[in-house]
Write a protein that holds these residues in place. Sequence first.
Motif, PDB file in Angstrom:
ATOM      1  N   GLY A  48      27.504  43.884  24.438  1.00  0.00           N
ATOM      2  CA  GLY A  48      26.725  42.939  23.655  1.00  0.00           C
ATOM      3  C   GLY A  48      26.307  41.646  24.327  1.00  0.00           C
ATOM      4  O   GLY A  48      25.676  40.806  23.703  1.00  0.00           O
ATOM      5  N   ILE A  49      26.609  41.463  25.609  1.00  0.00           N
ATOM      6  CA  ILE A  49      26.371  40.170  26.259  1.00  0.00           C
ATOM      7  C   ILE A  49      24.893  39.881  26.501  1.00  0.00           C
ATOM      8  O   ILE A  49      24.480  38.722  26.590  1.00  0.00           O
ATOM      9  N   GLU A  50      24.061  40.898  26.636  1.00  0.00           N
ATOM     10  CA  GLU A  50      22.630  40.766  26.904  1.00  0.00           C
ATOM     11  C   GLU A  50      22.385  39.872  28.123  1.00  0.00           C
ATOM     12  O   GLU A  50      22.847  40.184  29.206  1.00  0.00           O
ATOM     13  N   GLU A  51      21.673  38.749  27.962  1.00  0.00           N
ATOM     14  CA  GLU A  51      21.342  37.870  29.087  1.00  0.00           C
ATOM     15  C   GLU A  51      22.410  36.813  29.358  1.00  0.00           C
ATOM     16  O   GLU A  51      22.260  36.001  30.264  1.00  0.00           O
ATOM     17  N   GLY A  52      23.481  36.808  28.577  1.00  0.00           N
ATOM     18  CA  GLY A  52      24.515  35.795  28.728  1.00  0.00           C
ATOM     19  C   GLY A  52      25.501  36.137  29.829  1.00  0.00           C
ATOM     20  O   GLY A  52      25.309  37.063  30.612  1.00  0.00           O
ATOM     21  N   ASN A  53      26.574  35.366  29.890  1.00  0.00           N
ATOM     22  CA  ASN A  53      27.647  35.646  30.838  1.00  0.00           C
ATOM     23  C   ASN A  53      28.982  35.337  30.188  1.00  0.00           C
ATOM     24  O   ASN A  53      29.051  34.624  29.189  1.00  0.00           O
ATOM     25  N   ALA A  54      30.032  35.919  30.750  1.00  0.00           N
ATOM     26  CA  ALA A  54      31.367  35.783  30.163  1.00  0.00           C
ATOM     27  C   ALA A  54      32.419  35.757  31.261  1.00  0.00           C
ATOM     28  O   ALA A  54      32.223  36.324  32.340  1.00  0.00           O
ATOM     29  N   VAL A  55      33.514  35.125  30.951  1.00  0.00           N
ATOM     30  CA  VAL A  55      34.707  35.186  31.789  1.00  0.00           C
ATOM     31  C   VAL A  55      35.895  35.384  30.852  1.00  0.00           C
ATOM     32  O   VAL A  55      35.937  34.817  29.761  1.00  0.00           O
ATOM     33  N   MET A  56      36.811  36.241  31.273  1.00  0.00           N
ATOM     34  CA  MET A  56      38.023  36.473  30.501  1.00  0.00           C
ATOM     35  C   MET A  56      39.209  36.257  31.429  1.00  0.00           C
ATOM     36  O   MET A  56      39.256  36.816  32.530  1.00  0.00           O
ATOM     37  N   ALA A  57      40.159  35.418  31.011  1.00  0.00           N
ATOM     38  CA  ALA A  57      41.368  35.135  31.784  1.00  0.00           C
ATOM     39  C   ALA A  57      42.583  35.418  30.908  1.00  0.00           C
ATOM     40  O   ALA A  57      42.554  35.165  29.699  1.00  0.00           O
ATOM     41  N   TRP A  58      43.632  35.950  31.517  1.00  0.00           N
ATOM     42  CA  TRP A  58      44.835  36.276  30.767  1.00  0.00           C
ATOM     43  C   TRP A  58      46.069  36.071  31.635  1.00  0.00           C
ATOM     44  O   TRP A  58      46.002  36.121  32.858  1.00  0.00           O
ATOM     45  N   SER A  59      47.187  35.829  30.964  1.00  0.00           N
ATOM     46  CA  SER A  59      48.473  35.675  31.649  1.00  0.00           C
ATOM     47  C   SER A  59      48.932  37.027  32.155  1.00  0.00           C
ATOM     48  O   SER A  59      48.802  38.036  31.465  1.00  0.00           O
ATOM     49  N   THR A  60      49.466  37.039  33.373  1.00  0.00           N
ATOM     50  CA  THR A  60      49.998  38.275  33.941  1.00  0.00           C
ATOM     51  C   THR A  60      51.012  37.932  35.023  1.00  0.00           C
ATOM     52  O   THR A  60      51.141  36.774  35.417  1.00  0.00           O
ATOM     53  N   ASN A  61      51.686  38.938  35.505  1.00  0.00           N
ATOM     54  CA  ASN A  61      52.743  38.744  36.502  1.00  0.00           C
ATOM     55  C   ASN A  61      52.154  38.801  37.913  1.00  0.00           C
ATOM     56  O   ASN A  61      52.343  39.763  38.640  1.00  0.00           O
ATOM     57  N   THR A  62      51.429  37.767  38.292  1.00  0.00           N
ATOM     58  CA  THR A  62      50.878  37.652  39.641  1.00  0.00           C
ATOM     59  C   THR A  62      51.373  36.337  40.247  1.00  0.00           C
ATOM     60  O   THR A  62      51.993  35.522  39.564  1.00  0.00           O
ATOM     61  N   GLU A  63      51.048  36.133  41.503  1.00  0.00           N
ATOM     62  CA  GLU A  63      51.452  34.895  42.178  1.00  0.00           C
ATOM     63  C   GLU A  63      50.920  33.664  41.453  1.00  0.00           C
ATOM     64  O   GLU A  63      51.608  32.656  41.308  1.00  0.00           O
ATOM     65  N   SER A  64      49.686  33.733  40.978  1.00  0.00           N
ATOM     66  CA  SER A  64      49.087  32.595  40.281  1.00  0.00           C
ATOM     67  C   SER A  64      49.457  32.541  38.797  1.00  0.00           C
ATOM     68  O   SER A  64      49.255  31.525  38.146  1.00  0.00           O
ATOM     69  N   GLY A  65      49.967  33.646  38.249  1.00  0.00           N
ATOM     70  CA  GLY A  65      50.380  33.674  36.847  1.00  0.00           C
ATOM     71  C   GLY A  65      49.280  34.084  35.885  1.00  0.00           C
ATOM     72  O   GLY A  65      49.498  34.141  34.684  1.00  0.00           O
ATOM     73  N   PHE A  66      48.090  34.386  36.410  1.00  0.00           N
ATOM     74  CA  PHE A  66      46.990  34.819  35.562  1.00  0.00           C
ATOM     75  C   PHE A  66      46.039  35.687  36.374  1.00  0.00           C
ATOM     76  O   PHE A  66      46.119  35.756  37.595  1.00  0.00           O
ATOM     77  N   ASP A  67      45.135  36.360  35.671  1.00  0.00           N
ATOM     78  CA  ASP A  67      44.067  37.122  36.296  1.00  0.00           C
ATOM     79  C   ASP A  67      42.813  36.892  35.477  1.00  0.00           C
ATOM     80  O   ASP A  67      42.898  36.387  34.348  1.00  0.00           O
ATOM     81  N   PHE A  68      41.653  37.244  36.006  1.00  0.00           N
ATOM     82  CA  PHE A  68      40.409  37.042  35.271  1.00  0.00           C
ATOM     83  C   PHE A  68      39.334  38.007  35.739  1.00  0.00           C
ATOM     84  O   PHE A  68      39.428  38.581  36.826  1.00  0.00           O
ATOM     85  N   THR A  70      34.783  38.535  35.337  1.00  0.00           N
ATOM     86  CA  THR A  70      33.533  37.905  34.921  1.00  0.00           C
ATOM     87  C   THR A  70      32.486  38.975  34.651  1.00  0.00           C
ATOM     88  O   THR A  70      32.603  40.111  35.120  1.00  0.00           O
ATOM     89  N   LEU A  71      31.451  38.574  33.938  1.00  0.00           N
ATOM     90  CA  LEU A  71      30.363  39.487  33.593  1.00  0.00           C
ATOM     91  C   LEU A  71      29.097  38.671  33.419  1.00  0.00           C
ATOM     92  O   LEU A  71      29.132  37.585  32.839  1.00  0.00           O
ATOM     93  N   GLY A  72      27.985  39.169  33.925  1.00  0.00           N
ATOM     94  CA  GLY A  72      26.707  38.490  33.761  1.00  0.00           C
ATOM     95  C   GLY A  72      26.372  37.604  34.942  1.00  0.00           C
ATOM     96  O   GLY A  72      27.173  37.395  35.850  1.00  0.00           O
ATOM     97  N   LYS A  73      25.149  37.102  34.918  1.00  0.00           N
ATOM     98  CA  LYS A  73      24.657  36.265  36.014  1.00  0.00           C
ATOM     99  C   LYS A  73      25.302  34.885  35.941  1.00  0.00           C
ATOM    100  O   LYS A  73      25.251  34.216  34.912  1.00  0.00           O
ATOM    101  N   ASN A  74      25.907  34.498  37.060  1.00  0.00           N
ATOM    102  CA  ASN A  74      26.603  33.224  37.142  1.00  0.00           C
ATOM    103  C   ASN A  74      26.710  32.853  38.609  1.00  0.00           C
ATOM    104  O   ASN A  74      26.723  33.726  39.467  1.00  0.00           O
TER     105      ASN A  74
END
Length: 100
Positions: A48-68, A70-74
């Motif tokens: 449903g994003i069409e011409e927009g863009n998105a980023v999703m970030a979540w907590s996980t067990n990595t060195e930085s403590g998160f992952d993410f 992206t989608l769309g032109k950015n």
Amino acid sequence: MLVIVLENAPARLRGRLAVWLIEIRAGVYVGDLSIKVRDMIWSHIEKGIEEGNAVMAWSTNTESGFDFMTLGKNRRLPVELDGLKLVSFFPVEDDKKPAL
């Protein structure tokens, strides 16, 4: 913890995300959901994003403590370096082209 940020997204997609997450600012959604639900939400965003863009970030067990993801032109592009996910920037598009 899950955070999704949408830019230039259709209203129907924003309304759909509000079913599962809390919109704390315009286009910024937060929640604490399972991996299965997170994947289902991302598939809705992809459809449903069409011409927009998105980023999703979540907590996980990595060195930085998160992952993410992206989608769309950015200008931002996720890049993995030595096991860490970083963000690289594309150059600013210059609309002024030199005269020939």
